[in-house]
Enzyme design. Structure first.
Site, PDB file in Angstrom:
ATOM      1  N   TYR A  25       8.030   5.184  -7.558  1.00 17.53           N
ATOM      2  CA  TYR A  25       9.030   4.374  -6.839  1.00 17.53           C
ATOM      3  C   TYR A  25       8.587   2.909  -6.908  1.00 17.53           C
ATOM      4  O   TYR A  25       7.385   2.612  -6.907  1.00 17.53           O
ATOM      5  CB  TYR A  25       9.117   4.856  -5.399  1.00 17.53           C
ATOM      6  CG  TYR A  25      10.194   4.213  -4.574  1.00 17.53           C
ATOM      7  CD1 TYR A  25      11.526   4.598  -4.716  1.00 17.53           C
ATOM      8  CD2 TYR A  25       9.879   3.216  -3.656  1.00 17.53           C
ATOM      9  CE1 TYR A  25      12.521   3.991  -3.949  1.00 17.53           C
ATOM     10  CE2 TYR A  25      10.862   2.609  -2.895  1.00 17.53           C
ATOM     11  CZ  TYR A  25      12.187   2.996  -3.055  1.00 17.53           C
ATOM     12  OH  TYR A  25      13.171   2.393  -2.299  1.00 17.53           O
ATOM     13  N   SER A  68       8.005   0.361  -5.134  1.00 20.46           N
ATOM     14  CA  SER A  68       7.037  -0.264  -4.229  1.00 20.46           C
ATOM     15  C   SER A  68       5.654   0.365  -4.287  1.00 20.46           C
ATOM     16  O   SER A  68       4.729  -0.117  -3.629  1.00 20.46           O
ATOM     17  CB  SER A  68       7.561  -0.193  -2.787  1.00 20.46           C
ATOM     18  OG  SER A  68       7.684   1.160  -2.368  1.00 20.46           O
ATOM     19  N   LYS A  69       5.465   1.421  -5.073  1.00 20.21           N
ATOM     20  CA  LYS A  69       4.162   2.068  -5.146  1.00 20.21           C
ATOM     21  C   LYS A  69       3.142   1.167  -5.863  1.00 20.21           C
ATOM     22  O   LYS A  69       3.498   0.206  -6.534  1.00 20.21           O
ATOM     23  CB  LYS A  69       4.263   3.406  -5.885  1.00 20.21           C
ATOM     24  CG  LYS A  69       5.243   4.399  -5.291  1.00 20.21           C
ATOM     25  CD  LYS A  69       4.915   4.769  -3.859  1.00 20.21           C
ATOM     26  CE  LYS A  69       5.857   5.850  -3.352  1.00 20.21           C
ATOM     27  NZ  LYS A  69       5.701   6.115  -1.908  1.00 20.21           N
ATOM     28  N   ASN A  70       1.874   1.513  -5.730  1.00 24.99           N
ATOM     29  CA  ASN A  70       0.836   0.721  -6.406  1.00 24.99           C
ATOM     30  C   ASN A  70       1.091   0.651  -7.910  1.00 24.99           C
ATOM     31  O   ASN A  70       0.841  -0.379  -8.537  1.00 24.99           O
ATOM     32  CB  ASN A  70      -0.540   1.319  -6.140  1.00 24.99           C
ATOM     33  CG  ASN A  70      -0.986   1.131  -4.705  1.00 24.99           C
ATOM     34  OD1 ASN A  70      -0.193   1.292  -3.776  1.00 24.99           O
ATOM     35  ND2 ASN A  70      -2.248   0.797  -4.504  1.00 24.99           N
TER      36      ASN A  70
END
Length: 377
Positions: free
Chosen positions: A192, A194-196
């Site tokens: 997704y 916004s993940k790292n």
């Protein structure tokens, strides 16, 4: 509530700015190839991500939620089985368990790490227990040495929920750092945005060292096909990472280590700036990659007052997650009631997520800290 952010909670435009030319070149490469599903970009990304996790196989899918569900199905989990997980990581894991036909069993968490309490896991095991899904919440690995020891003793399958823990690690019993995805029998990742390690759309993956499960996952993500139009897996679905997202993730993967290091640096800034306030910050661990920086306030009223104060002064913040899964209306039939998971419920009323991303400046972190100071004292 402010409509003009002095410090936004997240800023994906900033994170992509430095990589923009490479991202555009990767997208152009895919467009010009004329091949958009399960092609060379997906194959290359799967090999590169498997290598980054130190495992034999990576099977990319359409989302982190699909990764959880397909990992359960590939491992043979279904009706009549119990799967133990936690209730403080939104409802993704429980939703996947329910979709597989198995029964979710929820246990409490450690009050410091907010990850699965191994003692609670051990106490919840019954003859019907087949699997456990520990969640590496907020970028910190669960106590995998203890969880794996319990699972091995009882013959349980371990599926790591590593959606928030790309390249997070902890030491094993020999003192060797082992990253997320290398502990359990399978691991589910989300890409997704916004993940790292985030795509510019949705995506996910399952990693494993088990060839049989890897082969089955490749069938399950493609309608259950053994070959085109020939179905042998009844639990299959259309769940594929597309070529464009794979190409974009290939651009971003080599920068993951530096991005995680930047998150750790910003966590240190927060920790120092908030040290004299009545705020509990995440404990510093070398392998924590700080997908989120989550503070714990003394009580629910203080948390809500501070949240409103921050938002009113243009500081983005959020609650991850305000309602534990066992208290969600959709899962009332699981039989849990308020008080069933006291630590989980207490933390849900006191946690607050602050801005955390690699491009956050020192001055922005100090502004967040100063605004907290003004709102809590």
């Amino acid at each position: 509530m402010s409509t003009s952010w002095r410090v936004p909670f997240g800023d994906l435009q900033r994170s992509h700015q430095a990589l923009q030319a490479d991202l555009i070149a990767a997208a152009k490469r895919v467009i010009e190839s004329g091949w958009y599903i399960l092609g060379t970009e997906v194959t290359a990304f799967e090999q590169e991500f498997a290598a980054a996790c130190g495992v034999a196989h990576c099977i990319s899918v359409a989302s982190g939620a699909d990764a959880l569900y397909l990992a359960l199905v590939a491992a043979g989990i279904g009706p009549g089985d119990e799967v133990i997980t936690v209730a403080n990581a939104c409802m993704y894991d429980v939703a996947a368990i329910v979709q597989s036909g198995a029964q979710p069993v929820l246990v409490d968490v450690d009050p410091t790490t907010q990850n699965m309490d191994p003692a609670a896991l051990a106490a919840a095991i019954t003859p019907r227990t087949r699997a456990v899904i520990p969640v590496h919440l907020f970028g910190r690995l669960a106590d995998m040495p203890a969880i794996m020891e319990i699972a091995e003793r009882h013959g349980l399958i371990v599926i790591e929920d590593a959606a928030q823990a790309h390249s997070a690690w902890r030491l094993d019993d020999t003192g060797r750092p082992r990253p997320a995805g290398q502990w359990g029998h399978l691991a589910a990742f989300s890409f997704y945005p916004s993940k790292n390690l985030g795509a510019l759309g949705d995506g996910g993956a399952v990693t494993t060292n088990h060839r049989e499960w890897a082969d089955r996952l490749r069938q399950l993500r493609m309608y259950g096909w053994e070959r085109k139009y020939y179905t042998i897996e009844p639990g299959g679905r259309n769940s594929r990472l597309d070529e464009l997202q794979a190409a974009l993730l290939r651009v971003k993967l080599p920068h993951l280590a530096a991005a995680n290091a930047a998150r750790r640096e910003r966590a240190g800034w927060y920790t120092t700036a908030l040290a004299d306030l009545p705020v509990e910050v995440p404990s510093d661990e070398p392998g924590h990659v700080y997908h989120l920086f989550v503070i714990i306030l003394p009580d629910h009223t203080t948390r809500d007052r501070l949240r409103n104060h921050l938002l009113a002064h243009g500081i983005g913040c959020d609650i991850h997650y305000p309602v534990p899964t066992h208290l969600q209306p959709a899962y009332a039939d699981l039989g849990y009631r308020p008080g069933s998971l006291p630590i989980t419920e207490d933390l849900a009323g006191r946690i607050l997520s602050l801005p955390m991303y690699p491009e956050l400046s020192y001055d922005e972190v100090m502004l967040v800290a100063e605004t907290i100071r003004a709102g809590i004292i």
